[in-house]
Design an enzyme around this catalytic site. Structure first.
Site, PDB file in Angstrom:
ATOM      1  N   HIS A 134      -8.649  -6.613  -8.552  1.00 14.09           N
ATOM      2  CA  HIS A 134      -7.528  -5.882  -8.057  1.00 14.09           C
ATOM      3  C   HIS A 134      -7.269  -6.117  -6.572  1.00 14.09           C
ATOM      4  CE1 HIS A 134      -5.139  -2.017  -7.347  1.00 14.09           C
ATOM      5  NE2 HIS A 134      -5.715  -2.039  -6.141  1.00 14.09           N
ATOM      6  N   GLU A 135      -8.228  -6.133  -5.772  1.00 14.60           N
ATOM      7  CA  GLU A 135      -7.971  -6.473  -4.354  1.00 14.60           C
ATOM      8  C   GLU A 135      -7.452  -7.971  -4.187  1.00 14.60           C
ATOM      9  OE1 GLU A 135      -7.721  -3.948  -2.367  1.00 14.60           O
ATOM     10  OE2 GLU A 135      -8.692  -2.536  -3.460  1.00 14.60           O
ATOM     11  N   HIS A 138      -3.784  -8.084  -4.782  1.00 17.49           N
ATOM     12  CA  HIS A 138      -3.177  -7.465  -3.686  1.00 17.49           C
ATOM     13  C   HIS A 138      -2.767  -8.782  -2.623  1.00 17.49           C
ATOM     14  CE1 HIS A 138      -2.166  -3.122  -3.981  1.00 17.49           C
ATOM     15  NE2 HIS A 138      -3.447  -3.001  -4.030  1.00 17.49           N
ATOM     16  N   GLU A 201       0.151  -0.376  -6.276  1.00 17.03           N
ATOM     17  CA  GLU A 201      -1.144  -0.149  -7.188  1.00 17.03           C
ATOM     18  C   GLU A 201      -0.861  -0.270  -8.668  1.00 17.03           C
ATOM     19  OE1 GLU A 201      -3.966   0.478  -5.377  1.00 17.03           O
ATOM     20  OE2 GLU A 201      -2.824   0.190  -3.896  1.00 17.03           O
TER      21      GLU A 201
END
Length: 304
Positions: A134-135, A138, A201
């Site tokens: 997930h990071e 980003h 998100e």
């Protein structure tokens, strides 16, 4: 598009900064605030990641790291980045019991990802892989530039606005105006953060699930992080609430006033979206059919 959004946000936050400067010192105060904001904008563009990591008490994971768990976490994260075709990020950990994580940096070539020790101690290896994917999402989408720069400027607005209570010019509304700007300037900065974070998100969840190969891993991780964040105080985050939007989960759940800085979608909605994605990918909750760079990493850590 990400760079354009960053410039727009910098302009908005600079205007807020100037507004507080006007309340404190009139036209002269506004001019000084503008000059300070310009310097801060340039400095934060190049150094915001270092500022954020330092303020959150993060330490870099080096090749001579002694903890097998942290070594495995770092190896898995590097493998995920390689799997996604991304440059290798710097990897950090924060010594706090709250499970959480964030990414920072102005572009994929100058990125860093950070996990708390609470995350590593609470989640399984697969769930940690989902979080770090997930990071990395980003980073890949260049969200981190906007998120990091906004954090530093918004934090400065929050500090400057508090001075207005004591130094506000009484000819422009006296103590009432000072209190109003002290309250509403941080709130406006928080609203900007909220606007840039919620949709990002969901998208990072989706791409992160694709990077790690199993949406269930991230869904399960989000549920555990949500419970842990509500039960455990993250003092570093509490001391710098303007940075809350950078974390995968709101780290400010420990105090009643923290709802002002709520920047994340409801966890239940995120988990539901991930479960639907898993169904579309025909992946069972147990994850037998999924493979990930985390599992492919040769290091064998404490997670089973």
């Amino acid at each position: 598009m990400g760079t354009l959004k960053t410039f727009i946000l910098l302009a908005v936050l600079t205007a807020l900064f100037m507004g507080v400067g006007y309340l404190i010192g009139g036209a002269v105060g506004m001019a000084i605030a503008f000059a300070v904001a310009l310097v801060m904008n340039v400095y934060s563009w190049w150094n915001a990641d270092k500022i954020v990591l330092r303020m959150q008490g993060a330490r870099e994971v080096t090749p001579d790291e002694r903890s097998p768990m942290i070594q495995t976490f770092a190896n898995d994260t590097r493998a995920l980045a390689e799997h996604a075709g991304m440059p290798q990020p710097k990897i950090y950990v924060i010594d706090t019991p709250q499970p959480n994580a964030f990414a920072t940096g102005r572009d994929p070539n100058n990125a860093a990802v950070c996990a708390t020790m609470g995350l590593l101690n609470t989640l399984t290896r697969e769930e940690v892989a989902g979080v770090m994917a997930h990071e990395l999402a980003h980073v890949q989408h260049r969200d981190t530039l906007t998120m990091t720069v906004t954090a530093t400027i918004a934090g400065a607005i929050g500090m400057l606005s508090s001075f207005a209570l004591f130094f506000g010019n009484r000819e422009r509304g006296g103590i009432v105006s000072s209190i109003a700007i002290m309250i509403f300037a941080p709130m406006a900065a928080g609203l900007v953060q909220m606007a840039i974070s919620r949709s990002r998100e969901y998208e990072a969840d989706r791409l992160g699930a694709e990077i790690c190969g199993n949406p269930h891993w991230l869904a399960s991780a989000l549920e555990k992080i949500d419970r842990g964040a509500k039960a455990t105080l993250n003092q570093k985050a509490e001391d710098n609430p303007a940075m809350a939007h950078m974390y995968i989960m709101n780290p400010l759940a420990g105090r009643k006033g923290d709802s002002l800085f709520s920047t994340h979608p409801a966890t239940a909605n995120r988990v539901e979206a991930l479960r639907k994605l898993a169904a579309e990918m025909n992946i069972a909750p147990s994850g037998e059919a999924a493979e990930t760079a985390s599992v492919e990493a040769e290091a064998s850590g404490p997670w089973g």
